[in-house]
Design a protein around this motif. Structure first.
Motif, mmCIF file in Angstrom:
data_model
loop_
_atom_site.group_PDB
_atom_site.id
_atom_site.type_symbol
_atom_site.label_atom_id
_atom_site.label_comp_id
_atom_site.label_asym_id
_atom_site.label_seq_id
_atom_site.Cartn_x
_atom_site.Cartn_y
_atom_site.Cartn_z
ATOM 1 N N GLU A 17 0.833 -1.209 0.000
ATOM 2 C CA GLU A 17 0.000 0.000 0.000
ATOM 3 C C GLU A 17 0.869 1.261 0.000
ATOM 4 O O GLU A 17 0.573 2.228 -0.700
ATOM 5 C CB GLU A 17 -0.944 -0.025 1.210
ATOM 6 C CG GLU A 17 -1.992 1.046 1.200
ATOM 7 C CD GLU A 17 -2.966 0.954 0.031
ATOM 8 O OE1 GLU A 17 -3.542 1.990 -0.329
ATOM 9 O OE2 GLU A 17 -3.134 -0.150 -0.538
ATOM 10 N N ASP A 19 3.879 1.488 -1.232
ATOM 11 C CA ASP A 19 4.445 1.561 -2.581
ATOM 12 C C ASP A 19 3.459 2.204 -3.552
ATOM 13 O O ASP A 19 3.836 3.031 -4.383
ATOM 14 C CB ASP A 19 4.835 0.167 -3.097
ATOM 15 C CG ASP A 19 6.132 -0.337 -2.500
ATOM 16 O OD1 ASP A 19 6.855 0.457 -1.872
ATOM 17 O OD2 ASP A 19 6.425 -1.531 -2.673
ATOM 18 N N ARG A 20 2.181 1.816 -3.439
ATOM 19 C CA ARG A 20 1.158 2.390 -4.313
ATOM 20 C C ARG A 20 1.056 3.896 -4.090
ATOM 21 O O ARG A 20 1.013 4.679 -5.045
ATOM 22 C CB ARG A 20 -0.197 1.723 -4.052
ATOM 23 C CG ARG A 20 -1.292 2.161 -5.025
ATOM 24 C CD ARG A 20 -2.654 1.646 -4.610
ATOM 25 N NE ARG A 20 -3.077 2.137 -3.312
ATOM 26 C CZ ARG A 20 -3.531 3.387 -3.083
ATOM 27 N NH1 ARG A 20 -3.590 4.266 -4.052
ATOM 28 N NH2 ARG A 20 -3.903 3.740 -1.865
ATOM 29 N N ILE A 21 1.080 4.337 -2.843
ATOM 30 C CA ILE A 21 0.994 5.767 -2.530
ATOM 31 C C ILE A 21 2.214 6.508 -3.070
ATOM 32 O O ILE A 21 2.089 7.579 -3.677
ATOM 33 C CB ILE A 21 0.825 5.975 -1.008
ATOM 34 C CG1 ILE A 21 -0.546 5.463 -0.577
ATOM 35 C CG2 ILE A 21 1.020 7.445 -0.627
ATOM 36 C CD1 ILE A 21 -0.716 5.340 0.927
ATOM 37 N N GLU A 23 4.117 5.575 -5.529
ATOM 38 C CA GLU A 23 4.035 5.535 -6.996
ATOM 39 C C GLU A 23 3.119 6.649 -7.498
ATOM 40 O O GLU A 23 3.454 7.358 -8.452
ATOM 41 C CB GLU A 23 3.518 4.165 -7.447
ATOM 42 C CG GLU A 23 3.388 4.001 -8.940
ATOM 43 C CD GLU A 23 4.728 3.926 -9.657
ATOM 44 O OE1 GLU A 23 4.805 4.393 -10.807
ATOM 45 O OE2 GLU A 23 5.695 3.413 -9.069
ATOM 46 N N GLU A 24 1.979 6.822 -6.858
ATOM 47 C CA GLU A 24 1.046 7.876 -7.268
ATOM 48 C C GLU A 24 1.630 9.264 -7.024
ATOM 49 O O GLU A 24 1.484 10.164 -7.845
ATOM 50 C CB GLU A 24 -0.280 7.737 -6.508
ATOM 51 C CG GLU A 24 -1.110 6.564 -6.957
ATOM 52 C CD GLU A 24 -2.365 6.374 -6.105
ATOM 53 O OE1 GLU A 24 -2.643 7.217 -5.226
ATOM 54 O OE2 GLU A 24 -3.052 5.367 -6.327
ATOM 55 N N ALA A 25 2.316 9.455 -5.898
ATOM 56 C CA ALA A 25 2.820 10.782 -5.532
ATOM 57 C C ALA A 25 4.108 11.148 -6.257
ATOM 58 O O ALA A 25 4.279 12.288 -6.693
ATOM 59 C CB ALA A 25 3.033 10.855 -4.022
ATOM 60 N N GLY A 27 5.949 8.823 -8.560
ATOM 61 C CA GLY A 27 6.277 8.054 -9.750
ATOM 62 C C GLY A 27 7.310 6.967 -9.519
ATOM 63 O O GLY A 27 7.909 6.454 -10.443
ATOM 64 N N ARG A 28 7.527 6.595 -8.266
ATOM 65 C CA ARG A 28 8.464 5.496 -7.957
ATOM 66 C C ARG A 28 8.035 4.823 -6.662
ATOM 67 O O ARG A 28 7.275 5.379 -5.884
ATOM 68 C CB ARG A 28 9.896 5.998 -7.851
ATOM 69 C CG ARG A 28 10.124 7.006 -6.769
ATOM 70 C CD ARG A 28 11.563 7.539 -6.830
ATOM 71 N NE ARG A 28 11.695 8.683 -5.973
ATOM 72 C CZ ARG A 28 11.978 8.628 -4.676
ATOM 73 N NH1 ARG A 28 12.179 7.477 -4.095
ATOM 74 N NH2 ARG A 28 12.071 9.719 -3.951
ATOM 75 N N THR A 29 8.552 3.632 -6.430
ATOM 76 C CA THR A 29 8.174 2.899 -5.228
ATOM 77 C C THR A 29 9.103 3.260 -4.081
ATOM 78 O O THR A 29 10.187 3.795 -4.276
ATOM 79 C CB THR A 29 8.223 1.375 -5.465
ATOM 80 O OG1 THR A 29 9.539 1.021 -5.842
ATOM 81 C CG2 THR A 29 7.231 0.951 -6.520
#
Length: 158
Positions: A17, A19-21, A23-25, A27-29
Protein backbone atom coordinates in the motif's frame (compact mmCIF):
# COMPACT_ATOMS: atom_id res chain seq x y z
CA UNK A 1 -11.69 -18.39 1.96
CA UNK A 2 -10.74 -18.16 5.64
CA UNK A 3 -7.15 -17.24 6.33
CA UNK A 4 -5.25 -17.25 9.57
CA UNK A 5 -3.95 -13.79 10.54
CA UNK A 6 -0.31 -13.54 9.60
CA UNK A 7 1.64 -10.50 10.85
CA UNK A 8 4.31 -10.93 8.16
CA UNK A 9 1.67 -10.96 5.42
CA UNK A 10 0.07 -7.93 7.04
CA UNK A 11 3.40 -6.06 6.89
CA UNK A 12 3.76 -7.04 3.24
CA UNK A 13 0.25 -5.69 2.55
CA UNK A 14 1.20 -2.44 4.32
CA UNK A 15 4.42 -2.13 2.25
CA UNK A 16 2.46 -2.74 -0.95
CA UNK A 17 0.00 0.00 0.00
CA UNK A 18 2.87 2.39 0.79
CA UNK A 19 4.45 1.56 -2.58
CA UNK A 20 1.16 2.39 -4.31
CA UNK A 21 0.99 5.77 -2.53
CA UNK A 22 4.63 6.59 -3.40
CA UNK A 23 4.03 5.53 -7.00
CA UNK A 24 1.05 7.88 -7.27
CA UNK A 25 2.82 10.78 -5.53
CA UNK A 26 6.35 10.53 -6.89
CA UNK A 27 6.28 8.05 -9.75
CA UNK A 28 8.46 5.50 -7.96
CA UNK A 29 8.17 2.90 -5.23
CA UNK A 30 9.42 3.27 -1.67
CA UNK A 31 11.71 0.22 -1.80
CA UNK A 32 13.29 -2.00 -4.41
CA UNK A 33 11.38 -5.08 -5.53
CA UNK A 34 14.15 -7.44 -4.38
CA UNK A 35 13.69 -6.41 -0.75
CA UNK A 36 10.04 -7.49 -0.84
CA UNK A 37 10.85 -11.15 -0.93
CA UNK A 38 10.23 -12.57 2.51
CA UNK A 39 12.64 -15.40 3.08
CA UNK A 40 11.88 -18.73 4.66
CA UNK A 41 14.32 -19.92 7.30
CA UNK A 42 13.87 -23.55 8.27
CA UNK A 43 14.07 -24.39 11.97
CA UNK A 44 17.58 -25.71 12.61
CA UNK A 45 19.31 -27.45 15.54
CA UNK A 46 23.10 -27.89 15.71
CA UNK A 47 24.68 -29.89 18.52
CA UNK A 48 27.99 -31.55 19.40
CA UNK A 49 28.20 -35.22 20.41
CA UNK A 50 31.93 -35.08 21.15
CA UNK A 51 32.82 -37.05 18.03
CA UNK A 52 30.63 -35.18 15.53
CA UNK A 53 28.46 -32.15 14.92
CA UNK A 54 24.84 -33.00 14.18
CA UNK A 55 22.68 -30.61 12.18
CA UNK A 56 18.91 -31.13 12.01
CA UNK A 57 16.83 -29.01 9.64
CA UNK A 58 13.01 -29.09 9.47
CA UNK A 59 11.95 -28.94 5.82
CA UNK A 60 8.24 -29.82 5.60
CA UNK A 61 7.05 -31.18 2.28
CA UNK A 62 10.55 -31.57 0.85
CA UNK A 63 11.89 -34.69 -0.83
CA UNK A 64 15.55 -35.75 -0.66
CA UNK A 65 16.03 -34.70 -4.30
CA UNK A 66 14.80 -31.18 -3.36
CA UNK A 67 17.75 -30.63 -1.01
CA UNK A 68 21.38 -29.68 -1.68
CA UNK A 69 24.12 -29.69 0.98
CA UNK A 70 27.57 -28.21 0.35
CA UNK A 71 30.71 -27.21 2.27
CA UNK A 72 33.19 -24.48 1.53
CA UNK A 73 36.00 -24.01 4.02
CA UNK A 74 34.19 -24.13 7.37
CA UNK A 75 30.79 -23.06 6.04
CA UNK A 76 27.85 -25.42 5.59
CA UNK A 77 25.19 -24.37 3.06
CA UNK A 78 21.80 -26.03 2.70
CA UNK A 79 19.47 -25.16 -0.19
CA UNK A 80 16.14 -26.60 -1.13
CA UNK A 81 12.42 -26.45 -1.77
CA UNK A 82 9.72 -26.77 0.86
CA UNK A 83 5.96 -27.17 0.86
CA UNK A 84 3.87 -28.80 -1.84
CA UNK A 85 2.30 -27.89 -5.16
CA UNK A 86 -1.00 -28.85 -6.68
CA UNK A 87 -0.98 -29.77 -10.33
CA UNK A 88 -2.68 -27.29 -12.66
CA UNK A 89 -5.63 -29.66 -13.07
CA UNK A 90 -6.02 -30.05 -9.29
CA UNK A 91 -5.68 -26.30 -8.69
CA UNK A 92 -8.53 -25.57 -11.13
CA UNK A 93 -10.87 -27.97 -9.32
CA UNK A 94 -10.37 -26.90 -5.70
CA UNK A 95 -12.07 -24.33 -3.50
CA UNK A 96 -9.78 -23.14 -0.72
CA UNK A 97 -11.25 -22.70 2.77
CA UNK A 98 -7.92 -22.31 4.53
CA UNK A 99 -4.41 -21.99 3.15
CA UNK A 100 -1.46 -21.66 5.54
CA UNK A 101 1.21 -24.01 4.26
CA UNK A 102 3.85 -22.00 2.44
CA UNK A 103 5.89 -23.17 -0.52
CA UNK A 104 9.11 -21.91 -2.00
CA UNK A 105 12.86 -22.10 -1.85
CA UNK A 106 15.41 -21.43 0.87
CA UNK A 107 19.16 -21.20 1.32
CA UNK A 108 20.87 -21.17 4.71
CA UNK A 109 24.59 -21.00 5.52
CA UNK A 110 26.20 -21.78 8.86
CA UNK A 111 29.78 -21.25 9.97
CA UNK A 112 30.66 -24.41 11.87
CA UNK A 113 32.35 -23.98 15.26
CA UNK A 114 34.97 -26.69 14.57
CA UNK A 115 36.54 -28.24 11.46
CA UNK A 116 34.73 -31.35 10.19
CA UNK A 117 35.73 -34.35 8.09
CA UNK A 118 33.53 -33.81 5.03
CA UNK A 119 34.73 -37.07 3.45
CA UNK A 120 32.88 -39.03 6.15
CA UNK A 121 29.83 -36.78 6.52
CA UNK A 122 26.40 -38.41 6.25
CA UNK A 123 23.02 -36.95 5.30
CA UNK A 124 19.65 -38.61 5.89
CA UNK A 125 16.12 -37.35 5.38
CA UNK A 126 13.08 -38.74 7.18
CA UNK A 127 9.74 -37.33 8.34
CA UNK A 128 10.56 -33.84 7.03
CA UNK A 129 13.85 -33.62 8.97
CA UNK A 130 17.23 -33.44 7.22
CA UNK A 131 19.92 -34.84 9.55
CA UNK A 132 23.59 -34.22 8.84
CA UNK A 133 26.20 -36.07 10.88
CA UNK A 134 29.52 -34.30 10.45
CA UNK A 135 32.44 -36.11 12.12
CA UNK A 136 34.88 -33.68 13.67
CA UNK A 137 38.28 -33.45 12.05
CA UNK A 138 40.90 -35.24 14.15
CA UNK A 139 42.50 -31.95 15.31
CA UNK A 140 39.11 -30.71 16.58
CA UNK A 141 38.39 -33.70 18.80
CA UNK A 142 38.95 -33.47 22.54
CA UNK A 143 41.95 -35.45 23.62
CA UNK A 144 42.25 -36.64 27.22
CA UNK A 145 45.74 -36.64 28.69
CA UNK A 146 46.15 -38.83 31.76
CA UNK A 147 47.90 -37.24 34.74
CA UNK A 148 50.52 -39.43 36.45
CA UNK A 149 52.41 -38.87 39.64
CA UNK A 150 56.18 -39.43 39.49
CA UNK A 151 57.08 -42.98 40.62
CA UNK A 152 59.09 -41.92 43.67
CA UNK A 153 56.38 -39.54 44.84
CA UNK A 154 53.64 -42.09 44.21
CA UNK A 155 55.31 -44.75 46.41
CA UNK A 156 55.83 -42.28 49.29
CA UNK A 157 52.13 -41.39 49.26
CA UNK A 158 51.10 -44.96 50.08
Amino acid sequence: MLERWNPVAEMERLWNEMDRIFEEAFGRTARPLASRVLSYRPATDIYDTGEALVVKVAVPGAKPEDLEVSFEQNTLTIRGHYGYHLSEDEAKKVTWYRREIGTGQFAESFTLPVPVDTEHAEATFADGILTLTLPKAEQARIKRIPVHAPQALASSLN
